[in-house]
Design a protein around this motif. Structure first.
Motif, mmCIF file in Angstrom:
data_model
loop_
_atom_site.group_PDB
_atom_site.id
_atom_site.type_symbol
_atom_site.label_atom_id
_atom_site.label_comp_id
_atom_site.label_asym_id
_atom_site.label_seq_id
_atom_site.Cartn_x
_atom_site.Cartn_y
_atom_site.Cartn_z
ATOM 1 N N ASP A 14 0.806 -1.225 0.000
ATOM 2 C CA ASP A 14 0.000 0.000 0.000
ATOM 3 C C ASP A 14 0.837 1.271 0.000
ATOM 4 N N ARG A 15 2.098 1.174 0.399
ATOM 5 C CA ARG A 15 2.949 2.350 0.471
ATOM 6 C C ARG A 15 4.148 2.280 -0.466
ATOM 7 N N THR A 16 4.209 1.284 -1.327
ATOM 8 C CA THR A 16 5.410 1.095 -2.141
ATOM 9 C C THR A 16 5.037 0.713 -3.565
ATOM 10 N N VAL A 17 5.658 1.385 -4.530
ATOM 11 C CA VAL A 17 5.500 1.012 -5.932
ATOM 12 C C VAL A 17 6.884 0.892 -6.567
ATOM 13 N N ALA A 18 6.957 0.089 -7.609
ATOM 14 C CA ALA A 18 8.200 -0.091 -8.362
ATOM 15 C C ALA A 18 7.953 0.317 -9.810
ATOM 16 N N MET A 19 8.940 0.978 -10.411
ATOM 17 C CA MET A 19 8.901 1.317 -11.836
ATOM 18 C C MET A 19 10.168 0.785 -12.482
ATOM 19 N N THR A 20 10.001 0.118 -13.613
ATOM 20 C CA THR A 20 11.124 -0.470 -14.344
ATOM 21 C C THR A 20 11.267 0.229 -15.686
ATOM 22 N N THR A 21 12.505 0.550 -16.048
ATOM 23 C CA THR A 21 12.791 1.287 -17.278
ATOM 24 C C THR A 21 13.364 0.357 -18.347
ATOM 25 N N THR A 22 13.354 0.821 -19.577
ATOM 26 C CA THR A 22 13.845 0.020 -20.692
ATOM 27 C C THR A 22 15.364 -0.031 -20.746
ATOM 28 N N ARG A 23 16.020 0.877 -20.033
ATOM 29 C CA ARG A 23 17.475 0.931 -19.998
ATOM 30 C C ARG A 23 17.889 1.397 -18.615
ATOM 31 N N VAL A 24 19.085 1.056 -18.214
ATOM 32 C CA VAL A 24 19.597 1.570 -16.950
ATOM 33 C C VAL A 24 19.702 3.082 -17.077
ATOM 34 N N ALA A 25 19.160 3.798 -16.094
ATOM 35 C CA ALA A 25 19.104 5.259 -16.180
ATOM 36 C C ALA A 25 19.347 5.855 -14.798
ATOM 37 N N SER A 26 20.580 6.272 -14.564
ATOM 38 C CA SER A 26 20.916 6.876 -13.277
ATOM 39 C C SER A 26 20.101 8.125 -13.009
ATOM 40 N N TYR A 27 19.533 8.709 -14.066
ATOM 41 C CA TYR A 27 18.807 9.970 -13.963
ATOM 42 C C TYR A 27 17.297 9.784 -13.877
ATOM 43 N N PHE A 28 16.785 8.576 -13.700
ATOM 44 C CA PHE A 28 15.338 8.363 -13.784
ATOM 45 C C PHE A 28 14.531 9.248 -12.833
ATOM 46 N N PRO A 29 14.980 9.543 -11.613
ATOM 47 C CA PRO A 29 14.180 10.457 -10.779
ATOM 48 C C PRO A 29 13.916 11.797 -11.445
ATOM 49 N N TYR A 30 14.827 12.244 -12.338
ATOM 50 C CA TYR A 30 14.596 13.494 -13.068
ATOM 51 C C TYR A 30 13.525 13.341 -14.144
ATOM 52 N N MET A 31 13.177 12.116 -14.491
ATOM 53 C CA MET A 31 12.028 11.893 -15.362
ATOM 54 C C MET A 31 10.758 11.721 -14.540
#
Length: 524
Positions: free
Chosen positions: A143-160
């Motif tokens: 209820d308090r946690t979600v996961a998001m998976t990207t198509t490539r490793v992206a150290s910058y994903f929080p900026y997206m």
């Protein structure tokens, strides 16, 4: 103009109502993912509809960083670096009183990324997917946690992730599961302001959210009235006459007199590039040859344009500023050098007898566009006089230009243009990925010019996989060197983000960001 601005009921006179004149030609869309570029996000996005990650807009002395939003923390999964885990904040409620939860996160992600979901919204999806083109999957952990998976490793994903905004699923039900009706409610977000009403092409009104989840950030203002006034002199007249309290992008030649009249004119460095994009994939483009692109970067008298803008911009010689630690050490340091520009053009086959000629698609106004008509007229004359280059313009509306940028190189909407003139943030590598990686040519991203540089791709891959600050910094600098030496854009100026305000406006912090915090603003 008087009819446009005579909108607020008499009751508002007793309340603190800040009236802002935007550069947009229309009120940004109101379903929780506004159009009109980052101006829409600035005024109708973040104030009302928040993300798991937010920008820290509290300081004027350094570029804006990230801070926790609807997620109190996030991290890469140590077992899978493509997966990011977001721990959600407890006790957050939407403006309609319903709880924010992992289920509402998944519902909103389906709204943007799952085309067969009942709540799928094509317009909001198009905007969101263009900013987060690497989303592969997502899931609720608890209820308090979600996961998001990207198509490539992206150290910058929080900026997206900062560009995924959330509305109450209950709003969709209240609107009869029809997004056009949801827009009229308007829908509920979680932000410090709630979107209370709007009139298309006229105004939108934000109201203080007294029950905001962060009590320290309940707004000082009671209301904010947003007015689309795309013409700069009309905005100026509205400010001088007291019809608005704040205008975006005042005419540069009016700045001295505004200051003399006791208006506050605020500027600050921020991550903004005003360029022309080069098309390298079209059937008849002249820009496949890097010498042509380098030549034009030597032909621009940037100092003259800064003077035209009364010092509200600074010269751009790369995507980043030379003072940025990631600028690197490129071989080319562009300055106004017509002789070098003409020599490079001659090497590429363009001479006085066979001059370089092309068309640029531009807008009359819009998000971050500064003053596109006089600026582009200056560019046209400058390039003709300095290097014999013939430039024609196709003038269109801002949202049409954005649509064109998601189109192929020979699309009819371009009407033969081999260059486009949007403005761009340069705040972080997530933006660079969307604009410059080969994987993100339209419709996957904003690499409209179809630019492809193997050295950039290799450096950026190292950045994406970096696990230490030193590796990240070195890779970023190598990548930026390629942006300068094999330029996909004509780098023209960096905006200094001017806005003018009544002396009654207090508490504003001019963040080094495309976005600004209205929470701290007060009216005397």
């Amino acid at each position: 103009m008087a009819a446009l601005l005579a909108l607020a009921p008499p009751a508002l006179a007793q309340q603190k109502t800040l009236r802002i004149a935007m550069t947009a030609a229309d009120v940004p869309t109101t379903t929780g993912m506004p159009n009109n570029g980052f101006e829409g996000m600035r005024f109708l996005g973040y104030p009302s509809f928040e993300g798991l990650v937010l920008w820290d807009l509290s300081r004027a002395d350094q570029p804006a960083a990230l801070r926790p939003g609807l997620a109190e923390s996030w991290s890469q999964d140590p077992a899978d670096p493509k997966t990011w885990i977001f721990r959600l904040r407890e006790g957050v409620k939407f403006h309609d009183g319903t709880p924010f939860s992992a289920d509402s996160v998944i519902w909103n992600l389906d709204r943007f990324f799952k085309t067969d979901s009942p709540q799928f919204e094509p317009a909001g999806s198009g905007i969101t997917r263009s900013r987060i083109p690497i989303m592969a999957s997502y899931r609720k952990i608890d209820d308090r946690t979600v996961a998001m998976t990207t198509t490539r490793v992206a150290s910058y994903f929080p900026y997206m992730a900062v560009y995924i905004l959330f509305i109450s699923p209950n709003s969709f039900e209240q609107g009869g599961r029809d997004w056009s009706r949801v827009a009229m409610l308007p829908p509920a977000g979680t932000g410090p302001f709630r979107l209370s009403r709007f009139t298309a092409r006229v105004s939108a009104e934000l109201t203080k959210n007294e029950g905001y989840w962060d009590p320290a950030r309940v707004p000082k203002l009671d209301r904010v009235l947003l007015l689309p006034i795309p013409e700069a002199n009309s905005r100026l007249a509205a400010l001088r006459s007291g019809q608005v309290d704040w205008i975006e992008v005042p005419p540069p030649d009016a700045i001295p007199s505004l200051r003399q009249a006791n208006f506050n004119v605020v500027t600050n460095s921020y991550p903004h590039v005003w360029p022309w994009f080069f098309q390298m994939g079209g059937a008849a483009t002249p820009f496949r040859d890097p010498r042509v692109r380098q030549a034009l970067n030597y032909c621009v008298d940037r100092a003259g344009l800064v003077q035209l803008l009364n010092g509200t911009a600074e010269p751009s010689v790369g995507w980043l500023k030379p003072s940025d630690p990631h600028f690197g050490s490129p071989q080319n340091r562009y300055g106004f050098d017509p002789a070098k520009g003409k020599a490079l053009l001659a090497e590429a086959g363009f001479t006085a007898q066979r001059p370089l000629s092309f068309k640029v698609l531009i807008s009359a106004s819009g998000s971050g566009q500064m003053l596109p008509l006089p600026m582009n007229e200056y560019m046209q004359q400058n390039l003709k006089e300095a290097c014999g280059v013939n430039v024609a313009f196709e003038v269109t509306e801002w949202n049409t230009l954005l649509t064109a940028m998601r189109s192929g190189p020979d699309a009819g909407i371009l009407n033969g243009a081999a260059s486009v003139n949007p403005s761009s943030p340069s705040s972080d590598p997530a933006v660079a990925a969307r604009y410059f990686l080969q994987a993100f040519v339209p419709p996957n991203g904003f690499n409209w010019g179809q630019w492809n540089d193997p050295e950039f791709e290799a450096a950026f891959g190292a950045l994406e996989n970096a696990t230490t600050p030193a590796a990240y910094d070195a890779a970023y600098a190598r990548a930026h060197e390629r942006l300068v030496d094999n330029p996909p854009w004509l780098f023209i100026v960096h905006d200094l983000n001017p806005r003018a305000m009544s002396c009654r406006v207090r508490g504003f912090v001019s963040a080094q960001s495309w976005f600004q915090d209205l929470v701290t603003v007060d009216l005397q």
